[in-house]
Design a protein around this motif. Structure first.
Motif, PDB file in Angstrom:
ATOM      1  N   TYR A   3       0.826  -1.201   0.000  1.00  0.00           N
ATOM      2  CA  TYR A   3       0.000   0.000   0.000  1.00  0.00           C
ATOM      3  C   TYR A   3       0.863   1.256   0.000  1.00  0.00           C
ATOM      4  N   TYR A   6      -2.289   4.002   3.693  1.00  0.00           N
ATOM      5  CA  TYR A   6      -3.166   3.205   4.547  1.00  0.00           C
ATOM      6  C   TYR A   6      -3.585   4.113   5.700  1.00  0.00           C
ATOM      7  N   THR A   7      -4.881   4.278   5.908  1.00  0.00           N
ATOM      8  CA  THR A   7      -5.334   5.121   7.015  1.00  0.00           C
ATOM      9  C   THR A   7      -6.244   4.328   7.949  1.00  0.00           C
ATOM     10  N   GLU A   8      -6.222   4.736   9.221  1.00  0.00           N
ATOM     11  CA  GLU A   8      -7.091   4.129  10.226  1.00  0.00           C
ATOM     12  C   GLU A   8      -7.875   5.225  10.935  1.00  0.00           C
ATOM     13  N   SER A  24     -11.154   5.199   6.809  1.00  0.00           N
ATOM     14  CA  SER A  24     -10.072   4.214   6.673  1.00  0.00           C
ATOM     15  C   SER A  24      -9.940   3.841   5.192  1.00  0.00           C
ATOM     16  N   LYS A  26      -7.388   2.144   1.911  1.00  0.00           N
ATOM     17  CA  LYS A  26      -6.288   1.272   1.500  1.00  0.00           C
ATOM     18  C   LYS A  26      -6.047   1.533   0.015  1.00  0.00           C
ATOM     19  N   LYS A  28      -3.379   0.992  -3.116  1.00  0.00           N
ATOM     20  CA  LYS A  28      -2.219   0.238  -3.599  1.00  0.00           C
ATOM     21  C   LYS A  28      -1.248   1.123  -4.359  1.00  0.00           C
ATOM     22  N   TYR A  62      -0.529   6.124   7.168  1.00  0.00           N
ATOM     23  CA  TYR A  62       0.724   5.462   6.832  1.00  0.00           C
ATOM     24  C   TYR A  62       1.013   5.690   5.352  1.00  0.00           C
ATOM     25  N   GLN A  65       4.026   2.545   4.654  1.00  0.00           N
ATOM     26  CA  GLN A  65       4.201   1.935   5.980  1.00  0.00           C
ATOM     27  C   GLN A  65       4.881   2.857   6.989  1.00  0.00           C
TER      28      GLN A  65
END
Length: 247
Positions: A3, A6-8, A24, A26, A28, A62, A65
């Motif tokens: 990814y 990437y978020t939460e 949130s 995702k 790629k 992120y 990462q």
């Protein structure tokens, strides 16, 4: 999964107003991600947080990462705003040179990238024109060229084709598809659903919340059927959300 983003539970508040609410995502690496929604849905605010321009109220982001969006990571990001980020009283050449200096390109690399950008934008014979002499399509392609002059790995396009004619939009998207072949990740906001169909994955935002995230085809199948337009799908999702809130 590789990814780029990437978020939460990404959230942004302005006082009591919640502009982005527990989103949130995702996304790629090497894909086109469409962030869709009506005006005020939270698209631009989300992009500004992902770029490191705005600090989230809560939640995590992120990039490749990495949890912290450092200055080093920001150099791998390109950004093209809703309004042209060009200086109309400067020439094409002067605008390109300004952005090259901003990203620390040396003279040799500047000359190479300037030629590449002018070829991409179709303005090789217009380098001494003032920007305000250009048509809308040429301005958009030049603005895109300036946003990628440092060859970023991640590119944000905030309604880049707004106000452009169909031909200019088609040329612009051909350039985007060429960038994907270079493994650049593109996040784009758009009101044009035919452009959304070209994205590998889309997310629908409404009132700051992510209603759904998937490929255009999968979303259409899950909400209605594959022949339903994305405009109608979005209307159905909003209606469904309203019903659930009233229940």
């Amino acid at each position: 999964m590789d990814y780029a983003i990437y978020t939460e539970n990404l959230t942004k508040k302005f006082g009591e107003f919640i502009a982005v609410n527990n989103v949130s995502l995702k996304i790629k690496q090497g894909s086109i991600y469409g962030l869709l929604g009506s005006n005020g849905s939270g698209k631009s605010t989300t992009i500004r947080m992902l770029c490191g321009i705005l600090k989230p109220t809560s939640g995590k982001i992120y990039l490749w990462q990495n949890e912290n969006i450092t200055d080093e990571l920001k150099l791998k990001i390109g950004y093209m705003s809703q309004k042209f980020s060009l200086y109309p009283s400067l020439t094409i050449k002067e605008n390109i040179k300004f952005y090259a200096n901003l990203y620390g390109l040396n003279e040799d690399l500047l000359n190479i990238r300037m030629q590449e950008i002018m070829e991409m934008a179709g303005i090789v014979d217009k380098k001494d024109y003032l920007v305000n002499q250009l048509s809308g399509g040429w301005k958009q392609r030049l603005a895109l060229g300036c946003a990628i002059i440092h060859k970023p790995k991640l590119l944000f396009l905030d309604e880049p084709t707004s106000g452009a004619d169909p031909k200019a939009r088609k040329i612009f998207w051909q350039i985007i598809e060429d960038l994907i072949e270079q493994n650049i990740t593109v996040i784009v906001t758009t009101h044009f659903m035919e452009e959304a169909e070209l994205c590998h994955k889309i997310g629908f935002l409404h009132a700051g919340k992510l209603l759904i995230e998937d490929t255009p085809l999968n979303i259409k199948k899950s909400v209605a059927d594959e022949n339903t337009s994305l405009n109608k799908v979005f209307a159905l999702l909003v209606k469904q959300k309203a019903v659930n809130n009233d229940a």
